[in-house]
Design a protein around this motif. Structure first.
Motif, PDB file in Angstrom:
ATOM      1  N   ASP A 303       0.843  -1.193   0.000  1.00  0.00           N
ATOM      2  CA  ASP A 303       0.000   0.000   0.000  1.00  0.00           C
ATOM      3  C   ASP A 303       0.880   1.246   0.000  1.00  0.00           C
ATOM      4  OD1 ASP A 303       0.973   0.264   2.569  1.00  0.00           O
ATOM      5  OD2 ASP A 303      -0.954   0.022   3.567  1.00  0.00           O
ATOM      6  N   ASN A 311      -5.846  -9.439   3.355  1.00  0.00           N
ATOM      7  CA  ASN A 311      -7.270  -9.525   3.673  1.00  0.00           C
ATOM      8  C   ASN A 311      -7.429 -10.042   5.098  1.00  0.00           C
ATOM      9  OD1 ASN A 311      -6.807 -12.287   3.552  1.00  0.00           O
ATOM     10  ND2 ASN A 311      -7.738 -12.531   1.528  1.00  0.00           N
ATOM     11  N   PRO A 337      -7.041  -5.797   7.806  1.00  0.00           N
ATOM     12  CA  PRO A 337      -8.309  -5.136   8.151  1.00  0.00           C
ATOM     13  C   PRO A 337      -8.759  -5.465   9.566  1.00  0.00           C
ATOM     14  CG  PRO A 337      -8.451  -6.227   6.013  1.00  0.00           C
ATOM     15  CD  PRO A 337      -7.175  -6.691   6.638  1.00  0.00           C
ATOM     16  N   ASP A 338      -9.240  -4.438  10.273  1.00  0.00           N
ATOM     17  CA  ASP A 338      -9.778  -4.616  11.611  1.00  0.00           C
ATOM     18  C   ASP A 338     -11.288  -4.799  11.484  1.00  0.00           C
ATOM     19  OD1 ASP A 338     -10.561  -4.558  14.242  1.00  0.00           O
ATOM     20  OD2 ASP A 338      -9.390  -2.784  14.775  1.00  0.00           O
ATOM     21  N   ASN A 341     -13.573  -2.679  13.532  1.00  0.00           N
ATOM     22  CA  ASN A 341     -13.586  -1.256  13.183  1.00  0.00           C
ATOM     23  C   ASN A 341     -13.487  -1.133  11.669  1.00  0.00           C
ATOM     24  OD1 ASN A 341     -13.285   0.165  15.961  1.00  0.00           O
ATOM     25  ND2 ASN A 341     -11.685  -1.415  15.980  1.00  0.00           N
ATOM     26  N   PRO A 342     -14.590  -1.324  10.974  1.00  0.00           N
ATOM     27  CA  PRO A 342     -14.593  -1.298   9.507  1.00  0.00           C
ATOM     28  C   PRO A 342     -13.935  -0.040   8.944  1.00  0.00           C
ATOM     29  CG  PRO A 342     -16.717  -2.010  10.344  1.00  0.00           C
ATOM     30  CD  PRO A 342     -15.930  -1.544  11.536  1.00  0.00           C
ATOM     31  N   GLY A 343     -13.102  -0.270   7.916  1.00  0.00           N
ATOM     32  CA  GLY A 343     -12.403   0.841   7.295  1.00  0.00           C
ATOM     33  C   GLY A 343     -11.047   1.129   7.905  1.00  0.00           C
ATOM     34  N   LYS A 344     -10.737   0.480   9.042  1.00  0.00           N
ATOM     35  CA  LYS A 344      -9.454   0.680   9.705  1.00  0.00           C
ATOM     36  C   LYS A 344      -8.637  -0.608   9.671  1.00  0.00           C
ATOM     37  CE  LYS A 344     -11.088   4.294  12.844  1.00  0.00           C
ATOM     38  NZ  LYS A 344     -11.170   4.748  14.265  1.00  0.00           N
TER      39      LYS A 344
END
Length: 483
Positions: A303, A311, A337-338, A341-344
């Motif tokens: 990234d 994933n 991905p957490d 906490n979606p998006g984090k």
């Protein structure tokens, strides 16, 4: 060492080392990095699979895993530095260990280049790859930083910091120049996260205990400074606990500059963004980390921050979510991905690294037995921080806030339970028990960092003594007269 069938001089010399190598009856899993992720992945995988089901190889330049949460206590002498590390060859039974630095990853050819400390680099092949290379200190192009500052990422730096601080106190006690004494007794910590605050709290506590044995130094002469670029410290806990920590540190006469940056530190002359200037011989850099830069020498997708794209199954993926076959990642070097906490992404701390390592070991075992992997999902159980002997803060399950002695007990209990190997748990607990009964050791062993210095000095031939004739003549006359 890898066998000849698993080593290639270079990917360019062999079209495909995997296909050209002698076929293996047992799939090989190569784990890059012997830190928390690497050690726990390898241990869990070996526990799940026998030697006839998988061959496991761990690659790391150091022969041990460092348990980073205990570095502040190692720097303060509360724990013997030897006990905050887990030796690979003792902790990884049934696992092969290669000591060397990963210098290049060619996943398309299923090869990894390893550069040992001595000797030429070589390539090894694999069937499945686990990347747990961790992180390195994130530095900035600040004048003088690389020349005078010390990091706080490994046990060697913790030992060096302890010896350096105690040595400065020793030197200051025998120095009468007030400006030089002031410089020797000024200690600056840059970074107000967990690493910086814990290191500052433990080292300040140790230094003040040490000064009690020096009649020539007053407590008021020591100056501790914390520099943080954001408006608060300890962002990992609530504002209430962060504010409490701020008050506790200031009551200990620690100067704290918030929303302030280090502008320069050439030759130890510290210049802050708020125009504050002073001299210091100790500058500790704990202002963040970044993914291991060796990932830039790979064909794996990264990234914008240089982390592996992963994933929730801990599989490496392309930007569009396509899974990269046989590649897995976790820890500080991976963007996992957490799911709570979606998006984090999962924060780069020991709590997640340990659990990601175990989960990755389970997933690999499932894959090698033709079963589907499962998603990594962990709800943060809290954060604990030590601020010195008998002092700490803790936030459990997001709601329960603990301060002072009880938080310090929670910090020690949680981390000793998480420390790998029963041997290390017992040694750490025994060391704590001894520290409660006996006084803290405050002796500096500075010569550890250059143990041959005295031997080199002794090996230099002495210069012949020159005696002037005018000075020697009276001696001869005196001898003649006495005769």
């Amino acid at each position: 060492m890898p066998s000849s069938s698993d080593v290639a001089s270079s990917p360019a010399t062999v079209e495909s080392p995997v296909r050209s190598a002698k076929p293996r009856k047992v799939p090989r899993v190569v784990v890059l990095g012997g830190g928390t992720v690497g050690l726990y992945t390898a241990r869990r995988l070996r526990k799940r699979l026998g030697k006839r089901e998988a061959a496991i190889v761990v690659v790391d330049p150091r022969p041990y895993m460092t348990y980073a949460p205990f570095l502040p206590e190692a720097a303060a002498g509360s724990i013997d530095a030897r006990y905050v590390v887990a030796p690979h060859r003792r902790a990884l039974k049934g696992v092969d260990v290669l000591q060397g630095k990963v210098s290049q990853i060619n996943h398309g050819e299923r090869t990894v280049e390893i550069t040992p400390e001595e000797g030429e680099a070589y390539w090894i092949t694999y069937d499945h790859l686990v990347v747990g290379l961790g992180s390195v200190a994130r530095t900035l192009p600040i004048p003088g930083l690389a020349e005078v500052a010390i990091g706080f990422k490994n046990v060697e730096e913790a030992i060096a910091l302890r010896n350096h601080v105690l040595n400065r106190i020793d030197m200051a006690a025998s120095t009468w120049d007030p400006e030089l004494r002031r410089k020797m007794l000024t200690f600056v910590f840059v970074g107000g996260g967990f690493a910086g605050v814990e290191a500052l709290g433990e080292v300040e506590d140790m230094a003040r205990s040490a000064v009690k044995y020096y009649k020539a130094i007053e407590q008021e002469e020591m100056r501790f400074v914390l520099v943080e670029g954001s408006p608060r410290i300890l962002p990992e806990v609530s504002e209430e606990l962060g504010g409490y920590t701020l008050q506790v540190l200031r009551k200990r006469d620690i100067e704290i500059y918030l929303s302030t940056f280090l502008s320069s530190c050439v030759d130890g002359h510290v210049v802050l963004s708020n125009k504050e200037e002073f001299d210091a011989e100790t500058i500790v850099w704990t202002a963040g980390v970044k993914a291991n830069p060796v990932l830039q020498n790979s064909d794996l997708p990264l990234d914008k921050m240089g982390r592996l794209i992963c994933n929730a199954y801990l599989q490496v993926t392309q930007e569009d979510g396509t899974v990269v076959p046989d590649a897995y990642g976790a820890g500080d070097c991976a963007a996992v991905p957490d799911l709570y906490n979606p998006g984090k992404f999962c924060p780069p701390n020991a709590q997640h690294a340990l659990r990601e390592g175990n989960h990755l070991g389970d997933n690999l075992a499932r894959v090698l037995r033709s079963a589907p992997p499962t998603e990594y999902k962990h709800k943060n159980i809290g954060a604990v921080a030590s601020l010195g002997m008998y002092k700490g803060v803790a936030q459990m399950f997001g709601r329960i806030k603990v301060k002072g002695f009880l938080a310090w007990v929670l910090h020690r209990s949680y981390h000793v339970a998480a420390m790998p190997t029963f041997n290390r748990k017992i040694r750490i607990a025994a060391g704590w028990t001894g520290a409660l009964l006996l006084r803290r050791e405050v002796v500096a062993l500075g010569s550890l960092h250059d143990p041959r210095a005295e031997f080199r000095a002794a090996s230099v031939p002495a210069k012949p003594r020159v005696v002037e004739e005018s000075a020697a003549a009276p001696v001869k006359e005196k001898k003649a007269a006495s005769a």
